[in-house]
Design a protein around this motif. Sequence first.
Motif, PDB file in Angstrom:
ATOM      1  N   GLU A  62     -26.822  73.747 -66.806  1.00  0.00           N
ATOM      2  CA  GLU A  62     -26.968  72.295 -66.826  1.00  0.00           C
ATOM      3  C   GLU A  62     -26.305  71.690 -65.594  1.00  0.00           C
ATOM      4  OE1 GLU A  62     -26.751  69.701 -70.499  1.00  0.00           O
ATOM      5  OE2 GLU A  62     -24.803  69.226 -69.580  1.00  0.00           O
ATOM      6  N   PHE A  64     -25.561  67.842 -63.821  1.00  0.00           N
ATOM      7  CA  PHE A  64     -25.586  66.388 -63.962  1.00  0.00           C
ATOM      8  C   PHE A  64     -24.589  65.820 -62.963  1.00  0.00           C
ATOM      9  CE2 PHE A  64     -24.106  62.371 -65.831  1.00  0.00           C
ATOM     10  CZ  PHE A  64     -25.314  61.724 -66.027  1.00  0.00           C
ATOM     11  N   GLU A  65     -25.092  65.352 -61.844  1.00  0.00           N
ATOM     12  CA  GLU A  65     -24.257  64.867 -60.748  1.00  0.00           C
ATOM     13  C   GLU A  65     -24.636  63.425 -60.424  1.00  0.00           C
ATOM     14  OE1 GLU A  65     -24.223  69.310 -58.636  1.00  0.00           O
ATOM     15  OE2 GLU A  65     -25.155  67.585 -57.610  1.00  0.00           O
ATOM     16  N   VAL A  71     -28.958  60.142 -60.022  1.00  0.00           N
ATOM     17  CA  VAL A  71     -28.361  61.284 -60.691  1.00  0.00           C
ATOM     18  C   VAL A  71     -29.194  62.517 -60.376  1.00  0.00           C
ATOM     19  CG1 VAL A  71     -29.636  60.779 -62.824  1.00  0.00           C
ATOM     20  CG2 VAL A  71     -27.587  62.197 -62.921  1.00  0.00           C
ATOM     21  N   ARG A  72     -28.522  63.602 -60.040  1.00  0.00           N
ATOM     22  CA  ARG A  72     -29.198  64.886 -59.780  1.00  0.00           C
ATOM     23  C   ARG A  72     -29.023  65.762 -61.011  1.00  0.00           C
ATOM     24  NH1 ARG A  72     -27.188  69.898 -57.709  1.00  0.00           N
ATOM     25  NH2 ARG A  72     -28.852  71.188 -56.760  1.00  0.00           N
ATOM     26  N   VAL A  73     -30.157  66.306 -61.517  1.00  0.00           N
ATOM     27  CA  VAL A  73     -30.129  67.097 -62.744  1.00  0.00           C
ATOM     28  C   VAL A  73     -30.961  68.355 -62.562  1.00  0.00           C
ATOM     29  CG1 VAL A  73     -29.839  65.043 -64.170  1.00  0.00           C
ATOM     30  CG2 VAL A  73     -32.136  65.945 -63.768  1.00  0.00           C
ATOM     31  N   ASP A  74     -30.719  69.343 -63.446  1.00  0.00           N
ATOM     32  CA  ASP A  74     -31.564  70.529 -63.443  1.00  0.00           C
ATOM     33  C   ASP A  74     -32.938  70.165 -63.988  1.00  0.00           C
ATOM     34  OD1 ASP A  74     -31.376  71.712 -66.620  1.00  0.00           O
ATOM     35  OD2 ASP A  74     -29.728  70.443 -65.950  1.00  0.00           O
ATOM     36  N   MET A  77     -33.794  70.136 -67.836  1.00  0.00           N
ATOM     37  CA  MET A  77     -33.091  69.257 -68.776  1.00  0.00           C
ATOM     38  C   MET A  77     -34.085  68.376 -69.518  1.00  0.00           C
ATOM     39  SD  MET A  77     -30.084  66.420 -68.088  1.00  0.00           S
ATOM     40  CE  MET A  77     -28.834  67.640 -67.646  1.00  0.00           C
ATOM     41  N   LEU A  82     -30.587  64.034 -70.994  1.00  0.00           N
ATOM     42  CA  LEU A  82     -30.281  63.208 -69.828  1.00  0.00           C
ATOM     43  C   LEU A  82     -29.866  61.807 -70.259  1.00  0.00           C
ATOM     44  CD1 LEU A  82     -30.235  62.471 -66.841  1.00  0.00           C
ATOM     45  CD2 LEU A  82     -32.730  62.204 -66.938  1.00  0.00           C
ATOM     46  N   HIS A 163     -34.440  71.318 -59.264  1.00  0.00           N
ATOM     47  CA  HIS A 163     -33.579  70.153 -59.470  1.00  0.00           C
ATOM     48  C   HIS A 163     -34.314  68.892 -59.029  1.00  0.00           C
ATOM     49  CE1 HIS A 163     -30.742  73.540 -59.176  1.00  0.00           C
ATOM     50  NE2 HIS A 163     -30.029  72.856 -60.054  1.00  0.00           N
ATOM     51  N   GLU A 165     -33.579  64.565 -58.326  1.00  0.00           N
ATOM     52  CA  GLU A 165     -32.675  63.413 -58.250  1.00  0.00           C
ATOM     53  C   GLU A 165     -33.453  62.172 -58.639  1.00  0.00           C
ATOM     54  OE1 GLU A 165     -29.588  62.760 -55.003  1.00  0.00           O
ATOM     55  OE2 GLU A 165     -31.046  61.174 -54.534  1.00  0.00           O
TER      56      GLU A 165
END
Length: 405
Positions: A62, A64-65, A71-74, A77, A82, A163, A165
């Motif tokens: 996972e 979550f940045e 927001v940057r996520v896999d 997800m 999210l 990923h 964003e």
Amino acid sequence: MSTNWAGNVTFSATRTEHPGSVDEVRRLVAGATTVRAVGTGHSFSRIADTAGTQVALDAMPEVFEVGDRAVRVDAGMRLARLAELLQVRGLALPAMPSLPHISVAGATATATHGSGNDVPSLASLVRRVELVTAEGEPVTFARGEEGFDGAVVAFGTLGVVTHVELEVVDTFDVEQRVYDDVPLDALVEDFDAIFGSAYSVSAFTCWHGRARVFAKHRVGDERRPLRVGRDAPEARHPVEGQPPHRCTAQFGVPGPWHERLPHFRADFLPSVGEELQAEYFVPREHAGRALRALEGLRDELAPFLLTSEIRTIAADTQWMSMVHDRPSAAFHFTWRPDEVGVRAVLRRVEEALLPFDPRPHWGKVTELPDVPGRYPRTRDFAELRARLDPTGKFRDNAVDGRYTG
């Protein structure tokens, strides 16, 4: 994953892999002859099918940045997860689809959407997309860069997305009200007023002269009650006869965006389950006439139809998005699981919509033979594919034969 969620597609992949890192994705892709990524299996078409290696991203770590309004996520997800992570930080997505069970990459790659005159597709929220291309190399496309508008809605034909964003906004609350017995004549004559009455509006109908309208108001915005229909006296499910406790809260009870904008709660099976779905997008200015044309088919639709949903979506810039360069009205159909009968009646639906230049949803069933010609940037998209995948590792008959030419 041997079948999709609805069970109408049996995947033909020789193996399904669940990589646990980007490096594993790179090795898998580089060593495969043909490969396709699959999300949560909520597509009803064969858009994620392959005769080679299927890659599922459910074992990836996972991510979550939070950055500057993004927001940057896999990629694997789910939207429900999210939403939870965003809400804790006081953030939100301005759009959510009907169900929050699907993955970020699957939703963005197919231009999946919610409803609202000013509400965009999820693809239009993407700022950056990271993918692994045919040689196993990582490539990033950022908003504003050459090829970006072709890289987001690409249904897995450019590589395996790892990923994404997404642009985010401050969290907001929504209240949802349902109106029964809205005449279809009112939808035809006052389409703009009804669908502009709330932040997000959906109309459900079986084409029997009446519709049920779900209006979702942002708390703090001016509330414009419908002047047609009547307040529903009890909670409603979009499909007649289905239990409403599976749906998000109604009766104007305020709640956070992710617990109101979807129709279905994340902790229940969405919609019906055993069903087929189709959806067609027409320019919004044709909505009333398209609605009237479909109403004329009600007797032909009735034996196969569970419900239809009418929505509006803001235009976006993604080359292969159904709402590319035009604000749209979408006509969605949830069908009984009778593929032969449904495909026959789809041809009648498509014939009725042809004067309005329909574009079908990438992840749903259609009989339209010339989808590529409905997109002005198809040639640019084909050139981008040829550059990133010159040997056709991500090609698939379901995609190339019907969708991207």
